[in-house]
Structure formats: C-alpha cells, structure tokens
Scaffold this motif. Sequence first.
Motif, PDB file in Angstrom:
ATOM      1  N   SER A   1      46.251  15.646  -5.821  1.00  0.00           N
ATOM      2  CA  SER A   1      47.151  14.831  -5.288  1.00  0.00           C
ATOM      3  C   SER A   1      47.303  15.129  -3.771  1.00  0.00           C
ATOM      4  N   HIS A   2      46.763  16.181  -3.196  1.00  0.00           N
ATOM      5  CA  HIS A   2      46.606  16.422  -1.914  1.00  0.00           C
ATOM      6  C   HIS A   2      45.863  15.243  -0.940  1.00  0.00           C
ATOM      7  N   THR A   3      44.823  15.039  -1.626  1.00  0.00           N
ATOM      8  CA  THR A   3      43.772  13.824  -1.018  1.00  0.00           C
ATOM      9  C   THR A   3      44.705  12.330  -1.036  1.00  0.00           C
ATOM     10  N   PHE A   4      45.380  11.994  -2.017  1.00  0.00           N
ATOM     11  CA  PHE A   4      46.175  10.698  -2.260  1.00  0.00           C
ATOM     12  C   PHE A   4      47.224  10.836  -1.135  1.00  0.00           C
ATOM     13  N   TRP A   5      47.849  12.019  -1.008  1.00  0.00           N
ATOM     14  CA  TRP A   5      49.101  11.840   0.042  1.00  0.00           C
ATOM     15  C   TRP A   5      48.526  11.908   1.198  1.00  0.00           C
TER      16      TRP A   5
END
Length: 282
Positions: free
Chosen positions: A230-234
């Motif tokens: 999710s860090h990548t998407f954010w």
Amino acid sequence: MPGPSRRDFYLTNLGLPLLLAAVVFLLFDLTSLDRLISNLLLDPASGQFPLLHNQWFEKVTHKWPRILPNWTGELAVIGSLLSFIWPRFAAYPQSTASRMLNTWRIAAVLRLTTRYRRDLLFVVVAFALSTTVIHYLKSHTSVYCPVETTLYGGSELRQEWFENFSWLDKAGAGRCWPGGHASSGFTLLALYFVARRHRWAHARKLLVAVLLLGLVFGTTRVLQGWHYMSHTFWAGIFVWLTTWLTALLFYGRLALQAPARVATRARTPALINATPASLRPE
C-alpha cells in the motif's frame, strides 16, 4: 469534435485518484492485506525476506534506477538556468560572445532551453513539491518499515499512518510511509503533463510507462521487506495530485485537456485517395 468537458477533466484527474485513495484505505489500511502479502514473501525456514540483504538486488533495483529521476531533475535545473542566458546574448547579436556561441553551435541549445523555459521550470517545481510532500508525510506519520517492526524481527511496534498523524509536529522517528523509492519513479509524471501541454500523440503511453516504473520501484522494496504494498499506491496518489495541481497552475486546464495532435503523415494517404485522379500530382 468537442474536447472533454471541465467536469470530465476534474473527474479523471482528481476524482479517480481520490477514489483510488479510498479504495486503498479500505482495502489495505483497515485490513491485514498488506501483512498477508508480505508474509507470502518470507522464507519459511529463516522467517526473513530473502532479498533483504542481497547487495546485487539492492544495487540493481534501488541504487541504479534512481539515476533516471535524478538526472531528469538535474537536467531540468540546468536547462532552467540556461534558459535565462540566451535572451541576454540575443539582444546583442553582433557581439563577440554571441558570434562565438553561434560558431560553437551552443546557441541552438540555449535557444531551445529558452523556448521550453516554462516546461523546464515546471519539472523543477513539480519534482521539488512532490519530494516535499512525501517527506512531510513521512515525518508526520512516523510509520516504521516492516523489517523494523516486531512482526519481522525488528524492535518497533507496527502502526498505521492515521494512528499517529500530526499536522504540525513530527510524529516520531519512523520514515516509511509513503514509499520513497516508488515516489522517485512517480515524479516522472511531470513529463506526462509536459507531453499533455504540447498535445503529444503518445502522452498516454508515456503515462502508462511512468506508472509502471513507479510500481516496479515500489514493488522491489516490498520484496525486500522495506515497504508494504500500500505504501507504493499511496506514493503514486500523492505524487499524482501534487504534480497535477502544479501543472494546473503552470499551464491551465484548457492546455492540459486539449486533444492530442493528429500526425499529418497518417492522414496524407487518405487525402490523396480522396482526390480525383485528374487532380493528383504526377
């Protein structure tokens, strides 16, 4: 053919990223999906991420790829500075310095930077603001990386970004949310908006390439245990919103939503075939 409406423009560029943010929040931040994905990457025997200390993987996927966004930003800074030089010489075309620049063919480069000064400045500002936003979020949420938490052998407790968020004060020593390496790849989205401004026919292909690059940058860090997925998407969401707002200020909505130019060469055969035989050139 009428171009996209103002409503469509904002729905696409603002509505979709916000919708994606809501999906990521509900799907990842409020569930254990991030941990489930990371757990699948663990070595069952050692309980560690196999690529965590792999120097070759670190160099190929983390250090070398940074060259692309770093050089892009540096070239934009250099080009922006050079863009202010040529007008000073152009005002005195007969001066010795101006003649020397033309003799060395440097004048063509300086004229090019002057012509695209706004684009170069936009890239510099967009890169700077995106980096600032990511660093602000990192320091004001204090999220620790997976391998730093007790879940994967570290000493820190795992927390979600919204559990420790502070608007004005630094929340702690954690610096893992959003993904920094992914954001460096996503900063190249600035080039997409330059392409949109100039109505380049392949702008959407460039957009897809940059988005894939950011995802690859982020995913490699997930494989090492330094980030959750999710860090990548954010990172992509925040860089997109920052870069889009910057482009809106630099170019305006009408320039960004203008339809792509149609290559005249592609239409030439059709025009020739539509011309009566008696009027065609021999």
